[in-house]
Design a protein around this motif. Structure first.
Motif, PDB file in Angstrom:
ATOM      1  N   UNK A  23      17.117  -2.026   6.130  1.00 40.83           N
ATOM      2  CA  UNK A  23      17.184  -3.338   6.218  1.00 40.83           C
ATOM      3  C   UNK A  23      17.209  -3.227   8.236  1.00 40.83           C
ATOM      4  N   UNK A  24      17.870  -1.784   9.163  1.00 44.73           N
ATOM      5  CA  UNK A  24      18.552  -1.902  10.169  1.00 44.73           C
ATOM      6  C   UNK A  24      17.406  -2.037  11.283  1.00 44.73           C
ATOM      7  N   UNK A  25      16.286  -1.132  10.771  1.00 45.90           N
ATOM      8  CA  UNK A  25      15.242  -1.053  11.828  1.00 45.90           C
ATOM      9  C   UNK A  25      13.816  -1.607  11.010  1.00 45.90           C
ATOM     10  N   UNK A  26      12.453  -1.508  12.005  1.00 43.15           N
ATOM     11  CA  UNK A  26      11.405  -2.074  11.130  1.00 43.15           C
ATOM     12  C   UNK A  26      10.517  -0.850  11.873  1.00 43.15           C
ATOM     13  N   UNK A  27      10.617   0.033  12.809  1.00 45.40           N
ATOM     14  CA  UNK A  27      10.139   1.622  12.250  1.00 45.40           C
ATOM     15  C   UNK A  27       9.181   0.870  13.716  1.00 45.40           C
ATOM     16  N   UNK A  28       9.444   0.390  14.809  1.00 46.36           N
ATOM     17  CA  UNK A  28       8.503  -0.417  15.389  1.00 46.36           C
ATOM     18  C   UNK A  28       7.954  -1.403  15.307  1.00 46.36           C
ATOM     19  N   UNK A  29       7.372  -2.100  13.785  1.00 46.87           N
ATOM     20  CA  UNK A  29       6.545  -3.212  14.010  1.00 46.87           C
ATOM     21  C   UNK A  29       7.259  -4.210  14.855  1.00 46.87           C
ATOM     22  N   UNK A  30       8.346  -4.665  14.602  1.00 49.00           N
ATOM     23  CA  UNK A  30       9.117  -5.793  15.123  1.00 49.00           C
ATOM     24  C   UNK A  30       8.025  -5.811  16.979  1.00 49.00           C
ATOM     25  N   UNK A  31       8.462  -4.960  17.234  1.00 51.31           N
ATOM     26  CA  UNK A  31       8.438  -5.343  18.733  1.00 51.31           C
ATOM     27  C   UNK A  31       7.021  -4.829  18.682  1.00 51.31           C
ATOM     28  N   UNK A  32       6.367  -4.457  18.101  1.00 50.63           N
ATOM     29  CA  UNK A  32       4.975  -4.079  17.949  1.00 50.63           C
ATOM     30  C   UNK A  32       4.114  -6.116  18.242  1.00 50.63           C
ATOM     31  N   UNK A  33       4.687  -6.864  17.187  1.00 50.17           N
ATOM     32  CA  UNK A  33       4.309  -8.486  16.381  1.00 50.17           C
ATOM     33  C   UNK A  33       4.444  -8.489  18.081  1.00 50.17           C
ATOM     34  N   UNK A  34       5.792  -8.800  18.687  1.00 48.84           N
ATOM     35  CA  UNK A  34       6.334  -9.951  19.317  1.00 48.84           C
ATOM     36  C   UNK A  34       5.375  -9.770  20.718  1.00 48.84           C
ATOM     37  N   UNK A  35       5.149  -8.679  20.949  1.00 53.51           N
ATOM     38  CA  UNK A  35       4.135  -8.081  22.582  1.00 53.51           C
ATOM     39  C   UNK A  35       2.767  -8.725  22.074  1.00 53.51           C
ATOM     40  N   UNK A  36       2.184  -9.217  20.404  1.00 58.56           N
ATOM     41  CA  UNK A  36       1.266 -10.073  20.925  1.00 58.56           C
ATOM     42  C   UNK A  36       0.167  -8.955  19.873  1.00 58.56           C
ATOM     43  N   UNK A  52      -4.812  -9.371   9.014  1.00 57.37           N
ATOM     44  CA  UNK A  52      -2.983  -9.195   9.283  1.00 57.37           C
ATOM     45  C   UNK A  52      -3.042  -7.098   8.437  1.00 57.37           C
ATOM     46  N   UNK A  53      -3.586  -7.837   8.200  1.00 53.07           N
ATOM     47  CA  UNK A  53      -3.381  -6.516   6.842  1.00 53.07           C
ATOM     48  C   UNK A  53      -4.408  -5.259   7.224  1.00 53.07           C
ATOM     49  N   UNK A  54      -5.230  -5.053   7.356  1.00 51.24           N
ATOM     50  CA  UNK A  54      -5.556  -4.834   8.647  1.00 51.24           C
ATOM     51  C   UNK A  54      -4.494  -3.412   9.847  1.00 51.24           C
ATOM     52  N   UNK A  55      -4.250  -4.454  10.440  1.00 50.79           N
ATOM     53  CA  UNK A  55      -3.592  -3.995  11.415  1.00 50.79           C
ATOM     54  C   UNK A  55      -2.115  -3.492  10.752  1.00 50.79           C
ATOM     55  N   UNK A  56      -1.739  -4.115   9.641  1.00 53.50           N
ATOM     56  CA  UNK A  56      -0.323  -3.042   9.277  1.00 53.50           C
ATOM     57  C   UNK A  56      -1.095  -1.988   9.029  1.00 53.50           C
ATOM     58  N   UNK A  57      -2.174  -1.916   8.333  1.00 55.32           N
ATOM     59  CA  UNK A  57      -2.528  -0.361   7.591  1.00 55.32           C
ATOM     60  C   UNK A  57      -2.801   0.835   9.138  1.00 55.32           C
ATOM     61  N   UNK A  58      -2.918   0.047   9.882  1.00 49.22           N
ATOM     62  CA  UNK A  58      -3.537   0.951  10.801  1.00 49.22           C
ATOM     63  C   UNK A  58      -2.033   1.009  11.408  1.00 49.22           C
ATOM     64  N   UNK A  59      -1.069   0.552  11.581  1.00 49.93           N
ATOM     65  CA  UNK A  59      -0.069   0.583  12.156  1.00 49.93           C
ATOM     66  C   UNK A  59       1.069   1.632  11.230  1.00 49.93           C
ATOM     67  N   UNK A  60       0.905   1.681  10.667  1.00 52.98           N
ATOM     68  CA  UNK A  60       1.056   2.096   9.244  1.00 52.98           C
ATOM     69  C   UNK A  60       1.108   3.992   9.487  1.00 52.98           C
TER      70      UNK A  60
END
Length: 289
Positions: A23-36, A52-60
């Motif tokens: 739980x200590x990291x989100x692999x950059x996802x939090x920054x990705x969401x924060x930047x819009x 958002x599911x499509x965005x999540x899968x693309x990021x994943x």
């Protein structure tokens, strides 16, 4: 190790209750969401944007590809080093615990050098030492009553003692700050100590990386828990298998020629692609900030 025992180890390691620090990291996802990047900037007249599911899968997908190329070579090499040390003849002068520790420190230092982001470095170290502690406190053999004890072969007892000593030495070096204890190296050592094959080790490592990212997505409220399970069932498996087919034989290039002979691709190809990917994502990040 027989398939039933290996399957049981896989079940233990995939338990979400294990204290591995995921739980200590989100692999950059939090920054990705924060930047819009999850925000809909389309005009009302434009077609409906992906949800958002499509965005999540693309990021994943992008995250898994980057992580597989940068981490799996270290998992494989660390696993090979640990496995060789654990299975070496008792009087071997070529394969010693001290030599294994030195090679693991070299791998650790290389991963530290190649991990450019300080947040990713800190998260990797935190999860790595958590795995070493998990082996010492969670997977060491307890004192059982006579009715629950099972007969142990000498070879198994000797291997278990070697594994405990190797993990304890590595953990001590991390505590002394003489090495870093990055996640891929510690994962390779842990799974070798538990008797998991290198391919199963890499496959599970990628799966847990994807599951951790989806857990972060649920905590960020970009997807719900049911959607996360749908993605795990229908999207993660083909992604993991695709990355495994490309990366499971890649090595770091630090081991001897005999070790590298097990790799189907030269280590230089991995290095070039890893740095190219890092440059690409750095460029994209700054274009959007």
């Amino acid at each position: 190790m027989d398939s039933d025992h290996e399957a049981y180890i896989l079940l233990l390691l995939s338990d979400s209750n294990l204290p591995t620090g995921s739980f200590v990291a989100s692999a950059g996802l939090e920054s990705y969401v924060t930047h819009g990047f999850f925000t809909d900037l389309a005009s009302p007249s434009s077609p409906p944007p992906p949800d958002k599911t499509d965005y999540t899968i693309s990021f994943l997908r992008d995250s898994m590809s980057t992580y597989a190329h940068s981490a799996l070579p270290f998992v494989l090499d660390a696993h090979l080093v640990a496995e060789e040390a654990l299975n070496a003849p008792a009087l071997s002068t070529e394969v010693t615990p001290e030599r294994a520790i030195e090679r693991l420190k070299e791998l650790d230092e290389l991963y530290e050098t190649m991990t450019l982001n300080h947040v990713a470095r800190r998260a990797s170290k935190s999860q790595g030492v958590a795995l070493l502690t998990l082996f010492s406190k969670g997977f060491s053999k307890p004192h059982l009553s006579r009715q629950l004890q099972s007969p142990t072969l000498f070879d198994d007892a000797e291997r278990e003692a070697r594994a405990t000593k190797l993990v304890d030495q590595l953990k001590l070096l991390v505590r002394r700050e003489e090495t870093h204890g990055h996640l891929p190296i510690c994962w390779g050592v842990l799974t070798a100590a538990l008797g998991l094959s290198s391919e199963r080790s890499q496959y599970l490592h990628l799966f847990l990386q994807a599951r951790g990212l989806l857990s972060a997505s649920v905590r960020l409220n970009t997807i719900g828990p049911y959607a996360a399970q749908q993605i795990l069932l229908h999207a993660v498996r083909p992604l993991v298998e695709a990355e495994m087919s490309q990366c499971k034989h890649l090595t770091t290039g630090l081991l001897t020629s005999n070790d590298q002979a097990r790799s189907s691709l030269p280590a230089t190809i991995y290095s070039i692609r890893a740095f190219s990917t890092a440059r690409q994502y750095t460029r994209v990040r700054y274009e959007y900030i």
